[in-house]
Design a protein around this motif. Structure first.
Motif, PDB file in Angstrom:
ATOM      1  N   ARG A  94       0.970  -1.305  -0.081  1.00 54.93           N
ATOM      2  CA  ARG A  94       0.138  -0.350   0.358  1.00 54.93           C
ATOM      3  C   ARG A  94       0.743   1.473  -0.193  1.00 54.93           C
ATOM      4  N   SER A  95       0.348   2.347  -0.803  1.00 56.57           N
ATOM      5  CA  SER A  95       1.321   3.506  -0.792  1.00 56.57           C
ATOM      6  C   SER A  95       1.564   4.083   0.620  1.00 56.57           C
ATOM      7  N   GLU A  96       2.155   4.803   0.793  1.00 56.85           N
ATOM      8  CA  GLU A  96       2.401   5.723   2.100  1.00 56.85           C
ATOM      9  C   GLU A  96       2.648   7.102   1.955  1.00 56.85           C
ATOM     10  N   GLY A  97       1.951   7.976   0.497  1.00 59.28           N
ATOM     11  CA  GLY A  97       2.003   9.248   0.508  1.00 59.28           C
ATOM     12  C   GLY A  97       3.327   8.697  -0.850  1.00 59.28           C
ATOM     13  N   ASP A  98       3.658  10.133  -1.489  1.00 59.02           N
ATOM     14  CA  ASP A  98       4.497  10.082  -1.771  1.00 59.02           C
ATOM     15  C   ASP A  98       5.485  11.317  -2.712  1.00 59.02           C
ATOM     16  N   VAL A  99       6.933  11.323  -3.422  1.00 58.02           N
ATOM     17  CA  VAL A  99       7.868  12.250  -3.245  1.00 58.02           C
ATOM     18  C   VAL A  99       7.443  12.663  -5.374  1.00 58.02           C
ATOM     19  N   VAL A 100       8.054  14.179  -5.431  1.00 62.60           N
ATOM     20  CA  VAL A 100       7.785  13.812  -6.803  1.00 62.60           C
ATOM     21  C   VAL A 100       8.658  14.471  -6.301  1.00 62.60           C
ATOM     22  N   LYS A 101       9.297  14.571  -7.484  1.00 62.64           N
ATOM     23  CA  LYS A 101      10.825  15.515  -7.470  1.00 62.64           C
ATOM     24  C   LYS A 101      11.263  15.316  -8.986  1.00 62.64           C
ATOM     25  N   PRO A 102      12.174  16.613  -9.705  1.00 61.36           N
ATOM     26  CA  PRO A 102      12.864  16.887 -10.790  1.00 61.36           C
ATOM     27  C   PRO A 102      14.197  16.350 -11.378  1.00 61.36           C
ATOM     28  N   ILE A 103      14.285  15.705 -11.828  1.00 60.47           N
ATOM     29  CA  ILE A 103      16.072  15.641 -12.498  1.00 60.47           C
ATOM     30  C   ILE A 103      16.575  16.341 -12.371  1.00 60.47           C
ATOM     31  N   ASP A 104      17.589  16.853 -12.277  1.00 65.46           N
ATOM     32  CA  ASP A 104      17.980  18.416 -12.054  1.00 65.46           C
ATOM     33  C   ASP A 104      19.339  17.661 -14.270  1.00 65.46           C
ATOM     34  N   GLU A 105      19.163  17.279 -14.356  1.00 65.02           N
ATOM     35  CA  GLU A 105      19.894  17.116 -15.773  1.00 65.02           C
ATOM     36  C   GLU A 105      19.097  17.092 -16.537  1.00 65.02           C
ATOM     37  N   THR A 106      19.195  16.677 -17.938  1.00 59.85           N
ATOM     38  CA  THR A 106      18.861  16.527 -19.298  1.00 59.85           C
ATOM     39  C   THR A 106      19.320  15.218 -19.578  1.00 59.85           C
ATOM     40  N   VAL A 107      18.661  13.672 -19.195  1.00 57.50           N
ATOM     41  CA  VAL A 107      18.713  12.345 -19.661  1.00 57.50           C
ATOM     42  C   VAL A 107      19.061  12.585 -21.877  1.00 57.50           C
ATOM     43  N   PRO A 108      19.924  11.662 -21.185  1.00 54.65           N
ATOM     44  CA  PRO A 108      20.914  11.847 -23.087  1.00 54.65           C
ATOM     45  C   PRO A 108      19.786  11.082 -23.453  1.00 54.65           C
ATOM     46  N   ALA A 109      19.627  10.535 -25.076  1.00 59.25           N
ATOM     47  CA  ALA A 109      19.398   9.645 -25.191  1.00 59.25           C
ATOM     48  C   ALA A 109      20.023   8.622 -25.741  1.00 59.25           C
ATOM     49  N   LYS A 110      19.365   7.550 -25.519  1.00 58.13           N
ATOM     50  CA  LYS A 110      20.347   6.090 -24.708  1.00 58.13           C
ATOM     51  C   LYS A 110      20.666   6.026 -23.811  1.00 58.13           C
ATOM     52  N   GLY A 111      20.946   7.241 -22.566  1.00 58.97           N
ATOM     53  CA  GLY A 111      21.911   7.302 -21.372  1.00 58.97           C
ATOM     54  C   GLY A 111      20.571   7.499 -20.271  1.00 58.97           C
ATOM     55  N   ARG A 112      21.649   7.877 -19.091  1.00 62.86           N
ATOM     56  CA  ARG A 112      21.206   7.599 -18.122  1.00 62.86           C
ATOM     57  C   ARG A 112      21.109   8.849 -17.280  1.00 62.86           C
ATOM     58  N   ALA A 113      20.835   9.324 -16.411  1.00 64.02           N
ATOM     59  CA  ALA A 113      20.748  10.504 -15.550  1.00 64.02           C
ATOM     60  C   ALA A 113      20.713  10.029 -13.502  1.00 64.02           C
ATOM     61  N   TYR A 114      21.508  10.870 -12.808  1.00 62.92           N
ATOM     62  CA  TYR A 114      21.272   9.717 -11.474  1.00 62.92           C
ATOM     63  C   TYR A 114      20.652  11.144 -10.833  1.00 62.92           C
ATOM     64  N   PHE A 115      19.989  10.028  -9.760  1.00 67.35           N
ATOM     65  CA  PHE A 115      18.807  10.460  -8.683  1.00 67.35           C
ATOM     66  C   PHE A 115      19.717  10.395  -7.352  1.00 67.35           C
ATOM     67  N   ASP A 116      19.571  10.595  -6.548  1.00 64.18           N
ATOM     68  CA  ASP A 116      19.716  10.741  -4.959  1.00 64.18           C
ATOM     69  C   ASP A 116      18.006  11.951  -4.360  1.00 64.18           C
ATOM     70  N   VAL A 117      17.188  10.596  -3.818  1.00 62.18           N
ATOM     71  CA  VAL A 117      16.400  11.983  -3.260  1.00 62.18           C
ATOM     72  C   VAL A 117      16.026  11.672  -1.791  1.00 62.18           C
ATOM     73  N   PRO A 118      15.798  12.166  -0.628  1.00 60.90           N
ATOM     74  CA  PRO A 118      15.173  12.328   0.874  1.00 60.90           C
ATOM     75  C   PRO A 118      13.689  11.938   0.470  1.00 60.90           C
ATOM     76  N   VAL A 119      13.525  10.199   0.990  1.00 63.20           N
ATOM     77  CA  VAL A 119      12.338  10.024   0.997  1.00 63.20           C
ATOM     78  C   VAL A 119      11.442  10.045   2.507  1.00 63.20           C
ATOM     79  N   PRO A 120      10.881   9.516   2.680  1.00 63.95           N
ATOM     80  CA  PRO A 120      10.018   8.899   4.122  1.00 63.95           C
ATOM     81  C   PRO A 120      10.338   7.509   4.251  1.00 63.95           C
ATOM     82  N   GLU A 121      10.190   6.874   5.665  1.00 66.43           N
ATOM     83  CA  GLU A 121      10.558   5.462   5.224  1.00 66.43           C
ATOM     84  C   GLU A 121       9.789   4.686   4.743  1.00 66.43           C
ATOM     85  N   GLY A 122       9.787   3.791   4.607  1.00 67.85           N
ATOM     86  CA  GLY A 122       9.494   3.115   3.619  1.00 67.85           C
ATOM     87  C   GLY A 122       9.857   1.777   3.600  1.00 67.85           C
TER      88      GLY A 122
END
Length: 140
Positions: A94-122
């Motif tokens: 069961r969902s216990e809320g949510d966090v919406v976070k923009p990725i701070d960089e462009t995700v390259p074509a056929k590539g990836r972008a890193y994220f590091d987000v504080p979250v509630p306990e789950g």
């Protein structure tokens, strides 16, 4: 010259997003080369078609939970303004809320972008791409 193509999508667990009681379906904002779902495609299919997310829960220096990982763009064009939704879930899923976070960089074509987000306990987390814009590079 850059041409931005806007998209709105939901992740695996959501078929449509609801805003103020009305359902929002993904809209195609122009012709995009390559694989494209039919007009009957729902929001989840659009996000699932072009993006995938890998994440790992961790503990920050302050002892609070964080989620780190990568958003992968499997499409032929870079994606800007990518936003993810992180849902902590309990042991029953069961969902216990949510966090919406923009990725701070462009995700390259056929590539990836890193994220590091504080979250509630789950017990675990669901992570979905909820919005993005493909940036089509004009070739001369």
């Amino acid at each position: 010259m850059l041409r931005h193509l806007a998209w709105t999508c939901a992740g695996v667990a959501l078929v449509v997003m609801v805003f103020g009681g009305t359902a929002a379906r993904a809209q195609w904002a122009g012709d995009i080369p390559g694989k494209r779902p039919t007009n009957e495609a729902d929001s989840a299919q659009i996000g699932d078609l072009y993006f995938r997310v890998e994440s790992t829960p961790s503990t920050g220096r302050d002892g609070r939970p964080r989620l780190t990982g990568y958003v992968y763009n499997d499409y032929e064009e870079p994606a800007a303004n990518v936003t993810i939704r992180i849902e902590p879930v309990d042991l029953l899923g069961r969902s216990e809320g949510d966090v919406v976070k923009p990725i701070d960089e462009t995700v390259p074509a056929k590539g990836r972008a890193y994220f590091d987000v504080p979250v509630p306990e789950g017990a675990s987390y669901r992570v979905n791409v909820v919005s993005f814009e493909f940036v089509e590079l004009e070739h001369s």
